[in-house]
Design a protein around this motif. Structure first.
Motif, PDB file in Angstrom:
ATOM      1  N   ALA A   1      -4.724   8.961 -45.851  1.00  0.00           N
ATOM      2  CA  ALA A   1      -4.512   9.451 -47.210  1.00  0.00           C
ATOM      3  C   ALA A   1      -3.463   8.599 -47.898  1.00  0.00           C
ATOM      4  O   ALA A   1      -2.429   8.273 -47.317  1.00  0.00           O
ATOM      5  CB  ALA A   1      -4.072  10.907 -47.195  1.00  0.00           C
ATOM      6  N   TYR A   2      -3.768   8.203 -49.122  1.00  0.00           N
ATOM      7  CA  TYR A   2      -2.810   7.454 -49.936  1.00  0.00           C
ATOM      8  C   TYR A   2      -2.545   8.263 -51.197  1.00  0.00           C
ATOM      9  O   TYR A   2      -3.474   8.781 -51.819  1.00  0.00           O
ATOM     10  CB  TYR A   2      -3.380   6.085 -50.315  1.00  0.00           C
ATOM     11  N   VAL A   3      -1.295   8.382 -51.560  1.00  0.00           N
ATOM     12  CA  VAL A   3      -0.977   9.121 -52.778  1.00  0.00           C
ATOM     13  C   VAL A   3       0.349   8.612 -53.349  1.00  0.00           C
ATOM     14  O   VAL A   3       1.233   8.191 -52.596  1.00  0.00           O
ATOM     15  CB  VAL A   3      -0.921  10.642 -52.470  1.00  0.00           C
ATOM     16  N   THR A   4       0.457   8.591 -54.664  1.00  0.00           N
ATOM     17  CA  THR A   4       1.752   8.276 -55.256  1.00  0.00           C
ATOM     18  C   THR A   4       2.538   9.576 -55.342  1.00  0.00           C
ATOM     19  O   THR A   4       1.958  10.659 -55.354  1.00  0.00           O
ATOM     20  CB  THR A   4       1.598   7.720 -56.683  1.00  0.00           C
ATOM     21  N   VAL A   5       3.844   9.451 -55.420  1.00  0.00           N
ATOM     22  CA  VAL A   5       4.658  10.662 -55.510  1.00  0.00           C
ATOM     23  C   VAL A   5       4.286  11.455 -56.754  1.00  0.00           C
ATOM     24  O   VAL A   5       4.245  12.679 -56.737  1.00  0.00           O
ATOM     25  CB  VAL A   5       6.163  10.311 -55.505  1.00  0.00           C
ATOM     26  N   GLU A   6       3.974  10.750 -57.817  1.00  0.00           N
ATOM     27  CA  GLU A   6       3.605  11.462 -59.046  1.00  0.00           C
ATOM     28  C   GLU A   6       2.361  12.320 -58.847  1.00  0.00           C
ATOM     29  O   GLU A   6       2.324  13.483 -59.249  1.00  0.00           O
ATOM     30  CB  GLU A   6       3.389  10.473 -60.185  1.00  0.00           C
ATOM     31  N   THR A   7       1.346  11.760 -58.219  1.00  0.00           N
ATOM     32  CA  THR A   7       0.136  12.533 -57.965  1.00  0.00           C
ATOM     33  C   THR A   7       0.418  13.683 -57.004  1.00  0.00           C
ATOM     34  O   THR A   7      -0.040  14.806 -57.203  1.00  0.00           O
ATOM     35  CB  THR A   7      -0.964  11.617 -57.374  1.00  0.00           C
ATOM     36  N   PHE A   8       1.188  13.362 -55.973  1.00  0.00           N
ATOM     37  CA  PHE A   8       1.546  14.387 -54.991  1.00  0.00           C
ATOM     38  C   PHE A   8       2.225  15.565 -55.699  1.00  0.00           C
ATOM     39  O   PHE A   8       1.886  16.727 -55.487  1.00  0.00           O
ATOM     40  CB  PHE A   8       2.483  13.770 -53.941  1.00  0.00           C
ATOM     41  N   ALA A   9       3.169  15.238 -56.588  1.00  0.00           N
ATOM     42  CA  ALA A   9       3.898  16.288 -57.314  1.00  0.00           C
ATOM     43  C   ALA A   9       2.955  17.072 -58.222  1.00  0.00           C
ATOM     44  O   ALA A   9       3.004  18.307 -58.260  1.00  0.00           O
ATOM     45  CB  ALA A   9       5.026  15.657 -58.132  1.00  0.00           C
ATOM     46  N   ASN A  10       2.083  16.373 -58.923  1.00  0.00           N
ATOM     47  CA  ASN A  10       1.142  17.064 -59.822  1.00  0.00           C
ATOM     48  C   ASN A  10       0.203  17.979 -59.052  1.00  0.00           C
ATOM     49  O   ASN A  10      -0.045  19.116 -59.455  1.00  0.00           O
ATOM     50  CB  ASN A  10       0.319  16.056 -60.622  1.00  0.00           C
ATOM     51  N   GLU A  11      -0.311  17.481 -57.962  1.00  0.00           N
ATOM     52  CA  GLU A  11      -1.223  18.307 -57.154  1.00  0.00           C
ATOM     53  C   GLU A  11      -0.499  19.531 -56.608  1.00  0.00           C
ATOM     54  O   GLU A  11      -1.059  20.617 -56.532  1.00  0.00           O
ATOM     55  CB  GLU A  11      -1.795  17.489 -55.987  1.00  0.00           C
ATOM     56  N   PHE A  12       0.738  19.306 -56.249  1.00  0.00           N
ATOM     57  CA  PHE A  12       1.535  20.409 -55.706  1.00  0.00           C
ATOM     58  C   PHE A  12       1.730  21.497 -56.771  1.00  0.00           C
ATOM     59  O   PHE A  12       1.507  22.689 -56.520  1.00  0.00           O
ATOM     60  CB  PHE A  12       2.882  19.870 -55.221  1.00  0.00           C
ATOM     61  N   ILE A  13       2.082  21.074 -57.963  1.00  0.00           N
ATOM     62  CA  ILE A  13       2.290  22.039 -59.052  1.00  0.00           C
ATOM     63  C   ILE A  13       0.992  22.783 -59.359  1.00  0.00           C
ATOM     64  O   ILE A  13       0.967  24.009 -59.507  1.00  0.00           O
ATOM     65  CB  ILE A  13       2.814  21.309 -60.314  1.00  0.00           C
ATOM     66  N   LEU A  14      -0.090  22.029 -59.407  1.00  0.00           N
ATOM     67  CA  LEU A  14      -1.400  22.637 -59.684  1.00  0.00           C
ATOM     68  C   LEU A  14      -1.775  23.662 -58.617  1.00  0.00           C
ATOM     69  O   LEU A  14      -2.322  24.729 -58.906  1.00  0.00           O
ATOM     70  CB  LEU A  14      -2.451  21.521 -59.715  1.00  0.00           C
ATOM     71  N   SER A  15      -1.438  23.335 -57.372  1.00  0.00           N
ATOM     72  CA  SER A  15      -1.792  24.248 -56.276  1.00  0.00           C
ATOM     73  C   SER A  15      -0.997  25.552 -56.375  1.00  0.00           C
ATOM     74  O   SER A  15      -1.466  26.601 -55.942  1.00  0.00           O
ATOM     75  CB  SER A  15      -1.549  23.581 -54.916  1.00  0.00           C
ATOM     76  N   ILE A  16       0.179  25.473 -56.954  1.00  0.00           N
ATOM     77  CA  ILE A  16       0.949  26.704 -57.150  1.00  0.00           C
ATOM     78  C   ILE A  16       0.300  27.521 -58.262  1.00  0.00           C
ATOM     79  O   ILE A  16       0.058  28.715 -58.123  1.00  0.00           O
ATOM     80  CB  ILE A  16       2.414  26.388 -57.527  1.00  0.00           C
ATOM     81  N   GLN A  17      -0.032  26.825 -59.341  1.00  0.00           N
ATOM     82  CA  GLN A  17      -0.646  27.526 -60.477  1.00  0.00           C
ATOM     83  C   GLN A  17      -1.966  28.170 -60.090  1.00  0.00           C
ATOM     84  O   GLN A  17      -2.270  29.287 -60.475  1.00  0.00           O
ATOM     85  CB  GLN A  17      -0.877  26.547 -61.632  1.00  0.00           C
ATOM     86  N   LYS A  18      -2.750  27.443 -59.314  1.00  0.00           N
ATOM     87  CA  LYS A  18      -4.079  27.949 -58.973  1.00  0.00           C
ATOM     88  C   LYS A  18      -4.082  28.745 -57.682  1.00  0.00           C
ATOM     89  O   LYS A  18      -5.137  29.152 -57.197  1.00  0.00           O
ATOM     90  CB  LYS A  18      -5.054  26.779 -58.827  1.00  0.00           C
ATOM     91  N   LYS A  19      -2.891  28.879 -57.096  1.00  0.00           N
ATOM     92  CA  LYS A  19      -2.771  29.587 -55.824  1.00  0.00           C
ATOM     93  C   LYS A  19      -3.684  28.977 -54.754  1.00  0.00           C
ATOM     94  O   LYS A  19      -4.381  29.683 -54.028  1.00  0.00           O
ATOM     95  CB  LYS A  19      -3.087  31.075 -56.008  1.00  0.00           C
ATOM     96  N   THR A  20      -3.687  27.672 -54.692  1.00  0.00           N
ATOM     97  CA  THR A  20      -4.477  26.992 -53.667  1.00  0.00           C
ATOM     98  C   THR A  20      -3.550  26.208 -52.753  1.00  0.00           C
ATOM     99  O   THR A  20      -3.894  25.145 -52.250  1.00  0.00           O
ATOM    100  CB  THR A  20      -5.506  26.026 -54.293  1.00  0.00           C
ATOM    101  N   GLY A  21      -2.362  26.739 -52.556  1.00  0.00           N
ATOM    102  CA  GLY A  21      -1.358  26.070 -51.748  1.00  0.00           C
ATOM    103  C   GLY A  21      -1.855  25.696 -50.363  1.00  0.00           C
ATOM    104  O   GLY A  21      -1.530  24.640 -49.831  1.00  0.00           O
ATOM    105  N   HIS A  22      -2.676  26.550 -49.825  1.00  0.00           N
ATOM    106  CA  HIS A  22      -3.164  26.322 -48.480  1.00  0.00           C
ATOM    107  C   HIS A  22      -3.999  25.035 -48.405  1.00  0.00           C
ATOM    108  O   HIS A  22      -3.806  24.206 -47.514  1.00  0.00           O
ATOM    109  CB  HIS A  22      -4.005  27.517 -48.053  1.00  0.00           C
ATOM    110  N   GLN A  23      -4.866  24.896 -49.369  1.00  0.00           N
ATOM    111  CA  GLN A  23      -5.719  23.708 -49.434  1.00  0.00           C
ATOM    112  C   GLN A  23      -4.870  22.439 -49.566  1.00  0.00           C
ATOM    113  O   GLN A  23      -5.127  21.428 -48.919  1.00  0.00           O
ATOM    114  CB  GLN A  23      -6.583  23.804 -50.693  1.00  0.00           C
ATOM    115  N   PHE A  24      -3.880  22.534 -50.425  1.00  0.00           N
ATOM    116  CA  PHE A  24      -3.007  21.388 -50.660  1.00  0.00           C
ATOM    117  C   PHE A  24      -2.290  20.977 -49.376  1.00  0.00           C
ATOM    118  O   PHE A  24      -2.249  19.806 -49.015  1.00  0.00           O
ATOM    119  CB  PHE A  24      -1.990  21.737 -51.749  1.00  0.00           C
ATOM    120  N   LYS A  25      -1.755  21.978 -48.685  1.00  0.00           N
ATOM    121  CA  LYS A  25      -1.050  21.687 -47.431  1.00  0.00           C
ATOM    122  C   LYS A  25      -1.967  20.982 -46.439  1.00  0.00           C
ATOM    123  O   LYS A  25      -1.596  19.992 -45.827  1.00  0.00           O
ATOM    124  CB  LYS A  25      -0.525  22.978 -46.816  1.00  0.00           C
TER     125      LYS A  25
END
Ligand code: ADP
Ligand code: MG
Length: 455
Positions: free
Chosen positions: A183-207
């Motif tokens: 997996a390759y990710v920039t910190v910016e994308t990582f941060a955005n995905e993380f925030i989105l996962s909180i909003q959408k309550k998909t934290g588990h998937q993100f982890k």
């Protein structure tokens, strides 16, 4: 391959052993381990190498030495020839043939990783003095992910090849170890995905996305500054992967110690593994890189023009590429052959650009103390005589203006002074500028000198 007449295998082994004594273990592992003796001919020995890349690098670095040793051992000249191994099993090839075989499947070899740029490969990365440490570490990691240098942090200024190198690891592992998840990710994308996962309550998937990989590549960790939640999340991701011996590689545009507002526990984890830096390429390396780019773009550019660009642009590889792109675009538009004069004319603005290298506090202190006829040591030191007070304020002021360092960090460079002293100095200079019309031009002159000396 064996001619039956003579085998020089023992000579090769001995020559390699002798060369090994002059280089580091890491270097030896990187360049010699993948090479196998493949046969002998008349005054000739064939080595089988994993790729053209290894062949070129090996030839540049060691061929002369090896041939010299071989001549000593054999009592006459022995030429080394190379054959490229059909499949590229990597370092793990012998121990783990199943991986090597899989990598050889026509289907898997050509697959492209969705997050990686396929142009960012080791084959396209030119190694010179300025980047060999980082490049060799990256190569070693790509051959044996998760076992040696873990985690690894590659740091260096903009445009020096951090993204290229980290993605080259990804591309190589993806190709050579099809059963490893990359997996390759920039910190910016990582941060955005993380925030989105909180909003959408998909934290588990993100982890799961980042904790269940074999190789995690995270680009530009300097952007973790001020992102506390993301830091926390990355900290747990780090621990999960580290405990499972999974490979992690990070990049940063500065050493970890200079990333501000980074939690201590995350900082210490980044510093735990191998930290390697990328420096701006020297002239010869710039030439090699630009020639390669010319080749890749399939254009014809005069050697004199390549030299002109490389003499005048010494900041980073991205700037070299920009200059080249501009020339090619111009040539296409006006349908003209690029002469040295045209190149000079077209790149005028490029060449005038100030250097992009980060200015250091040390440089500022040197220029300022020189200007005021003081010793550098006094300027940095603790003494509070009147003669140094003002120049010191100037240097502190410029350090805040010209660098990214915090008042605390600037204070530390001036005899361990408190950050309030730095703030005070800045205020003093600003107040004085209002009263003294000569001060601003003086400061401007100093800035100019500092920039000129920052090459
Ligand atoms: P960074 O991530 O450090 O800002 P990049 O990896 O994006 O820099 O590199 C900028 C450009 O320069 C890319 O197009 C990359 O391919 C090229 N580049 C950098 N270093 C090299 C090198 N040693 N050999 C070939 N190309 C390079
Ligand atoms: Mg980058």
């Amino acid at each position: 391959m064996e001619t039956g007449k003579r085998s020089y295998e023992a000579f090769w082994k001995q020559a390699a052993k002798e060369v090994a004594q002059n280089i580091s273990e890491q270097e030896f592992a990187t360049w010699f381990r993948g090479i196998e003796y493949a046969g002998s001919g008349d005054s000739q020995i064939t080595l089988s190498v994993p790729s053209s890349f290894v062949k070129d690098q090996f030839s540049q670095r060691y061929l002369a030495q090896v041939e010299e040793k071989l001549a000593e051992l054999a009592g006459h000249e022995l030429t080394v020839k190379f054959s490229i191994q059909k499949k590229t099993p990597g370092k793990a090839g012998h121990e783990e043939p199943s991986r090597g075989q899989k990598a050889d499947d026509a289907g898997t070899r050509k697959r492209q990783h969705p997050q990686l740029n396929k142009e960012y490969t080791f084959e396209r990365f030119i190694i010179g003095e300025s980047n060999s440490f980082a490049a060799n570490a990256a190569l070693a990691i790509s051959r044996n992910p998760g076992t040696g240098y873990n985690p690894c942090l590659i740091y260096g200024g903009v445009g020096l090849g951090k993204t290229h190198l980290v993605q080259a690891i990804g591309n190589s592992v993806y190709r050579e170890f099809p059963d490893l998840k990359v997996a390759y990710v920039t910190v910016e994308t990582f941060a955005n995905e993380f925030i989105l996962s909180i909003q959408k309550k998909t934290g588990h998937q993100f982890k799961n996305k980042y904790r269940l990989v074999d190789v995690l590549l995270i680009d530009d960790i300097q952007f973790l500054e001020g992102k506390e939640g993301t830091q926390e999340e990355l900290f747990h991701t780090f621990n999960a992967l580290y405990d499972a011996n999974k490979q992690m590689v990070f990049t940063s545009d500065r050493p970890v110690s200079e990333i501000r507002s980074l939690s201590d526990r995350l900082r210490s984890r980044f510093e735990r593994g191998l930290n390697v830096d990328l420096q701006p390429p020297n002239y010869e390396t710039r030439i090699a890189i630009l020639n390669r780019k010319v080749e890749e773009k399939k254009v014809k550019i005069l050697d004199e023009v390549v030299e002109l660009i490389c003499r005048n642009i010494n900041t980073n590889v991205r700037d070299l590429e920009k200059a080249l792109t501009k020339l090619i675009a111009y040539a296409e538009l006006v349908n003209k052959h690029i002469t040295l004069d045209i190149a000079r004319q077209q790149l005028k603005d490029f060449f005038a650009q100030p250097s992009q290298k980060n200015i250091t506090i040390e440089l500022i202190q040197k220029i300022v103390s020189d200007y005021f006829g003081l010793s550098y040591k006094d300027l940095r030191g603790k003494r509070r005589t009147k003669a140094v007070a003002f120049p010191r304020q100037v240097a502190m002021y410029l350090s805040r203006e010209l660098t990214e360092y915090s008042t605390t960090e600037v204070g530390a460079e001036f005899g361990g002074r408190d950050h309030t002293t730095v703030m005070h100095a800045r205020q003093k200079i600003e107040d004085r500028m209002k009263l003294d019309p000569n001060l601003e031009p003086t400061l401007q002159g100093l800035v100019k000198r500092i920039k000129e000396n920052n090459a």
